[in-house]
Design a protein around this motif. Structure first.
Motif, mmCIF file in Angstrom:
data_model
loop_
_atom_site.group_PDB
_atom_site.id
_atom_site.type_symbol
_atom_site.label_atom_id
_atom_site.label_comp_id
_atom_site.label_asym_id
_atom_site.label_seq_id
_atom_site.Cartn_x
_atom_site.Cartn_y
_atom_site.Cartn_z
ATOM 1 N N ASN A 236 -60.921 29.781 -55.485
ATOM 2 C CA ASN A 236 -60.137 30.523 -54.499
ATOM 3 C C ASN A 236 -59.257 31.546 -55.209
ATOM 4 O O ASN A 236 -58.620 31.238 -56.223
ATOM 5 C CB ASN A 236 -59.240 29.610 -53.658
ATOM 6 N N LEU A 237 -59.253 32.773 -54.686
ATOM 7 C CA LEU A 237 -58.429 33.856 -55.222
ATOM 8 C C LEU A 237 -57.322 34.188 -54.230
ATOM 9 O O LEU A 237 -57.593 34.459 -53.055
ATOM 10 C CB LEU A 237 -59.287 35.097 -55.484
ATOM 11 N N HIS A 238 -56.093 34.162 -54.724
ATOM 12 C CA HIS A 238 -54.911 34.417 -53.906
ATOM 13 C C HIS A 238 -54.504 35.880 -54.059
ATOM 14 O O HIS A 238 -54.068 36.299 -55.140
ATOM 15 C CB HIS A 238 -53.787 33.482 -54.369
ATOM 16 N N LEU A 239 -54.658 36.671 -52.995
ATOM 17 C CA LEU A 239 -54.373 38.107 -53.026
ATOM 18 C C LEU A 239 -53.092 38.382 -52.249
ATOM 19 O O LEU A 239 -53.042 38.182 -51.026
ATOM 20 C CB LEU A 239 -55.529 38.902 -52.411
ATOM 21 N N TYR A 240 -52.079 38.850 -52.954
ATOM 22 C CA TYR A 240 -50.785 39.037 -52.292
ATOM 23 C C TYR A 240 -49.900 39.961 -53.105
ATOM 24 O O TYR A 240 -49.838 39.855 -54.331
ATOM 25 C CB TYR A 240 -50.071 37.690 -52.126
ATOM 26 N N GLN A 241 -49.238 40.874 -52.419
ATOM 27 C CA GLN A 241 -48.127 41.643 -52.966
ATOM 28 C C GLN A 241 -46.977 41.558 -51.976
ATOM 29 O O GLN A 241 -47.193 41.539 -50.758
ATOM 30 C CB GLN A 241 -48.521 43.108 -53.197
ATOM 31 N N PRO A 242 -45.742 41.532 -52.462
ATOM 32 C CA PRO A 242 -44.599 41.371 -51.553
ATOM 33 C C PRO A 242 -44.328 42.637 -50.750
ATOM 34 O O PRO A 242 -44.817 43.717 -51.098
ATOM 35 C CB PRO A 242 -43.440 41.092 -52.521
ATOM 36 N N PRO B 256 -64.019 19.624 -60.614
ATOM 37 C CA PRO B 256 -62.787 20.338 -60.254
ATOM 38 C C PRO B 256 -63.079 21.673 -59.582
ATOM 39 O O PRO B 256 -64.115 22.297 -59.805
ATOM 40 C CB PRO B 256 -62.098 20.564 -61.617
ATOM 41 N N ARG B 257 -62.125 22.096 -58.771
ATOM 42 C CA ARG B 257 -62.120 23.449 -58.232
ATOM 43 C C ARG B 257 -61.005 24.230 -58.918
ATOM 44 O O ARG B 257 -60.088 23.641 -59.494
ATOM 45 C CB ARG B 257 -61.894 23.432 -56.716
ATOM 46 N N ILE B 258 -61.066 25.562 -58.841
ATOM 47 C CA ILE B 258 -60.029 26.354 -59.470
ATOM 48 C C ILE B 258 -59.433 27.330 -58.459
ATOM 49 O O ILE B 258 -60.077 27.735 -57.491
ATOM 50 C CB ILE B 258 -60.518 27.111 -60.725
ATOM 51 N N SER B 259 -58.178 27.686 -58.695
ATOM 52 C CA SER B 259 -57.476 28.641 -57.836
ATOM 53 C C SER B 259 -56.553 29.480 -58.714
ATOM 54 O O SER B 259 -55.816 28.949 -59.537
ATOM 55 C CB SER B 259 -56.656 27.903 -56.768
ATOM 56 N N ILE B 260 -56.628 30.802 -58.530
ATOM 57 C CA ILE B 260 -55.821 31.713 -59.342
ATOM 58 C C ILE B 260 -55.359 32.892 -58.484
ATOM 59 O O ILE B 260 -55.915 33.154 -57.418
ATOM 60 C CB ILE B 260 -56.594 32.261 -60.561
ATOM 61 N N ASP B 261 -54.331 33.595 -58.962
ATOM 62 C CA ASP B 261 -53.953 34.858 -58.346
ATOM 63 C C ASP B 261 -55.094 35.851 -58.511
ATOM 64 O O ASP B 261 -55.611 36.039 -59.621
ATOM 65 C CB ASP B 261 -52.700 35.429 -59.013
#
Length: 444
Positions: free
Chosen positions: A28-34, A245-250
């Motif tokens: 999973n890729l976490h896409l976010y800017q404030p 395992p699963r992985i998650s990163i920015d």
């Protein structure tokens, strides 16, 4: 004929998993800017609360840089459309992209039309959920679901929480608001059995936890490994732990922090090939014949491994991103605690006053909040003059500033006068001026 399940009969853990439209993916890729620019229109004048765009002569700002280096390649190279990848794109970031890079959002929609999975859900703003009330959680989740549905045409089933910060009240709120699964890291749950999926029971029903591995997730950004070496490590971790395992990163790790010229996307494409075909007849099987029960590790996140949530509260036992000098670290902790305590106080007082002058105000506030989305995305001034009541106008503006002021990156780094610190500091100053509450002005 088999008896149909009654509405009140709870789902089993496997039924909970099978109720998802798409199976959980390996990555999973976490896409976010404030929100980087907040301007207000109040009392006949416009003013800026904070500006962390980074724009300067010859530089168009951080959002444009990260979009060019990371988000656009992730989309254009087909990475986000790969069946081994899920991703979340926070509403506040997607709104900015809709205004500034509409083709980027349209490409995502086109990939979905061609069969790619829809994104993981979000609460629109990046606020540490355990810090806010149950009613506040419900409000943000409704905002997030509404924006998601308007953009993608469906309702979200799963969610990535800001910083994956969680408590049991948060899980209960997620189930109550229709979410079936949440992404967390492995240290945030406790179970008697190893797994990469778990089920946690809340007062409103069960929720599926999609668990990410700390070791492998960290290696992607910090070690910048070769794809074959990384995949073999992934195989080794699976054999050692007894679960895959699963992985998650920015998402910005790929392209922004780890540059394309350094091999970020080449690594990713090879890794996705290995997930499909394996190496030397060894493959990873992510199917889950069992989904074990688990308990939540209360008040945890993926970003504060010292004390769970202490990096945002100024906890003495948290050393995340702090200076090596204990004297300097103490100053940072004091500044963070001051901001946290005063924003907590301001939040409670704003809600109490709104409850008094406008019972049931959250429904009206949500509608008004959603109407401000184009202004926030463009950097135009937020206005509540349409409310027509001066007292409610200033309370709605203060609630809005409060909501943006809670943005997690405002406390993230270990400095007192840092760039992102404008968010909580200037938000409190603005609320203090609008509401006439000098006691909530920051000391630092």
């Amino acid at each position: 004929m088999p008896r149909s399940k009654k509405e009140s009969e709870p789902l089993s853990n496997i039924e909970l998993l099978e109720s998802l439209s798409q199976a959980p993916t390996p990555i999973n890729l976490h896409l976010y800017q404030p929100p980087r620019l907040l301007r207000l229109a109040y009392s006949g004048k416009e003013s800026s609360v904070f500006d962390i765009t980074g724009t300067a002569p010859g530089f168009k700002g951080f959002n444009r840089q990260i979009t060019r280096e990371s988000y656009q390649p992730l989309i254009n190279k087909g990475i986000l459309a790969d069946p081994n990848v899920s991703w979340d794109l926070y509403g506040v970031t997607a709104d900015w992209l809709e205004v500034n890079y509409p083709d980027t959002i349209n490409n995502l929609r086109l990939q979905m039309d061609l069969g790619a999975d829809p994104p993981v859900g979000d609460p629109y703003l990046h606020i540490i959920f355990p810090f806010i009330s149950s009613d506040h959680k419900d409000m943000l989740l409704e905002i997030g679901r509404t924006v998601y549905h308007q953009r993608w045409g469906i309702d979200p089933e799963t969610i990535w929480l800001p910083e994956s910060a969680v408590d049991n009240d948060t899980l209960s709120a997620l189930v109550k608001n229709g979410f079936k699964a949440v992404h967390l890291r492995e240290h945030q749950t406790k179970s008697q059995s190893a797994g990469n999926l778990y089920a946690i029971t809340t007062p409103h029903g069960k929720i599926l936890v999609i668990s990410g591995n700390n070791h492998l997730s960290g290696k992607v950004g910090f070690d910048k490994p070769w794809a074959d070496t990384f995949f073999k490590d992934w195989l080794s971790q699976a054999k050692h732990s007894g679960t895959v395992p699963r992985i998650s990163i920015d998402g910005e790790t790929l392209g922004h922090w780890w540059k394309e010229k350094e091999g970020a996307f080449e690594f990713t494409k090879y890794l996705l090939d290995y997930l499909d075909s394996g190496i030397q007849d060894e493959r990873l099987n992510f199917s889950s014949p069992k989904v074990h029960d688990a308990h939540l590790q209360e008040n945890t996140s993926w970003s504060c491994l010292d004390s769970g949530l202490g990096r945002w509260k100024g906890d003495q036992n948290c050393h995340c991103e702090l200076p090596k000098s204990e004297h300097q670290a103490s100053l940072v902790r004091l500044a963070k605690k001051d901001l946290f305590d005063k924003l907590t106080l301001a939040s409670a007082r704003i809600d109490e006053e709104l409850d008094t002058v406008l019972p049931g105000w959250r429904t009206v506030y949500i509608d008004w909040f959603l109407r401000q989305r184009p202004s926030l995305a463009r950097g135009s001034a937020i206005s509540a003059e349409i409310i027509g009541d001066k007292n409610i106008e200033k309370l709605f503006l203060s609630a809005y500033i409060r909501d943006l002021g809670w943005t997690s990156c405002g406390w993230f780094f270990g400095d007192v006068g840092g760039f992102e610190r404008q968010i909580p500091t200037n938000s409190l100053r603005a609320i203090s001026e609008i509401m006439g509450w000098p006691e909530i002005k920051p000391n630092y």
